[in-house]
Write an enzyme that holds these catalytic residues in place. Structure first.
Site, mmCIF file in Angstrom:
data_model
loop_
_atom_site.group_PDB
_atom_site.id
_atom_site.type_symbol
_atom_site.label_atom_id
_atom_site.label_comp_id
_atom_site.label_asym_id
_atom_site.label_seq_id
_atom_site.Cartn_x
_atom_site.Cartn_y
_atom_site.Cartn_z
ATOM 1 N N ASP A 60 47.690 33.259 43.030
ATOM 2 C CA ASP A 60 47.102 32.154 42.280
ATOM 3 C C ASP A 60 45.591 32.382 42.186
ATOM 4 O OD1 ASP A 60 46.633 31.603 44.963
ATOM 5 O OD2 ASP A 60 47.181 29.490 44.846
ATOM 6 N N TYR A 62 41.405 32.331 42.333
ATOM 7 C CA TYR A 62 40.420 32.115 43.392
ATOM 8 C C TYR A 62 40.128 30.622 43.519
ATOM 9 C CZ TYR A 62 39.349 37.155 43.223
ATOM 10 O OH TYR A 62 39.408 38.527 43.271
ATOM 11 N N PHE A 73 42.338 38.324 40.185
ATOM 12 C CA PHE A 73 41.452 39.186 40.968
ATOM 13 C C PHE A 73 40.084 39.412 40.311
ATOM 14 C CE2 PHE A 73 45.773 40.674 42.215
ATOM 15 C CZ PHE A 73 45.724 40.271 43.543
ATOM 16 N N HIS A 181 48.942 43.120 49.984
ATOM 17 C CA HIS A 181 47.884 42.393 49.287
ATOM 18 C C HIS A 181 46.521 43.003 49.628
ATOM 19 C CE1 HIS A 181 45.401 39.032 47.898
ATOM 20 N NE2 HIS A 181 46.453 38.667 47.179
#
Length: 216
Positions: A60, A62, A73, A181
């Protein structure tokens, strides 16, 4: 379907999407929500369906002020890089030997990368706060649709939340790359050294497609 607008037109008629729209509108009225409302679907605006070569899947947006810009990202040029982005640029440097400074992935999106978050909005400082808004159904449908396309596409799944979507990917024309991740908690498990960027370009090259210029 020839454009994302064609795809969205179909989804917008479904009851889940109407419920999603209502929840999102109310959230923006009542809370501080990211990304900016105008940027919620920005990943589709920048990566035209006809140009699609790569899907990078995030969890999801930031959760801090000014960070989320509608591409997973990615941040705007003048924004300090969050830890996950720092690690992405570090792996990009190691993998491709490029010293990329910018954390804005807009020019990568235009080249054919869909930077898609599984949940496309989030409340400030509340990770996964919009889980249950029906974003999952929408983005699952995006993934399922792209899976049906009869051309080579790379799917890059980072972290367990994204890797869970691998169940929808069974088209032999596509390449699916997975790794942990890029956050500081997970990057050392399998993200660092995964070489997702060079593997992506190798696959595109083998299939007669232009590579992504990750320096841009």
């Amino acid at each position: 379907m020839e454009t994302w607008l064609d795809f969205l037109a179909i989804e917008k008629e479904k009851s889940y999407f109407k419920e999603l729209t209502e929840k999102v509108k109310n959230a923006y009225l009542e809370k501080t929500v990211y990304p900016p409302y105008k940027d919620v679907f920005r990943c589709f605006d920048l990566c035209e369906l006809k140009n699609l070569k790569v899907v990078i899947l995030g969890q999801d947006p930031y959760i801090k002020k000014n960070q989320a810009n509608g591409l997973c990202f990615s941040v705007a040029e003048d924004v300090k890089h969050p830890p996950s982005l720092v690690n992405i640029l570090k792996e990009m440097n190691t993998d491709l030997n490029i010293n990329r400074k910018s954390g804005d992935f807009s020019l990568l999106a235009v080249q054919g990368i869909l930077f898609l978050n599984c949940l496309m909005t989030v409340e400030e400082n509340q990770v996964l706060s919009h889980r249950g808004f029906n974003w999952e159904e929408f983005t699952d449908n995006v993934i399922k649709y792209v899976n049906t396309l009869n051309r080579p596409i790379v799917f890059i799944l980072w972290g367990n939340y994204a890797i869970a979507k691998k169940q929808f990917l069974n088209n032999p024309k596509h390449l699916v790359l997975t790794a942990s991740h890029p956050s500081p908690l997970g990057a050392h498990v399998s993200f660092f050294g995964s070489r997702c960027f060079s593997k992506t370009n190798e696959f595109l090259r083998k299939n007669g497609l232009s590579e992504i210029d990750f320096k841009l």
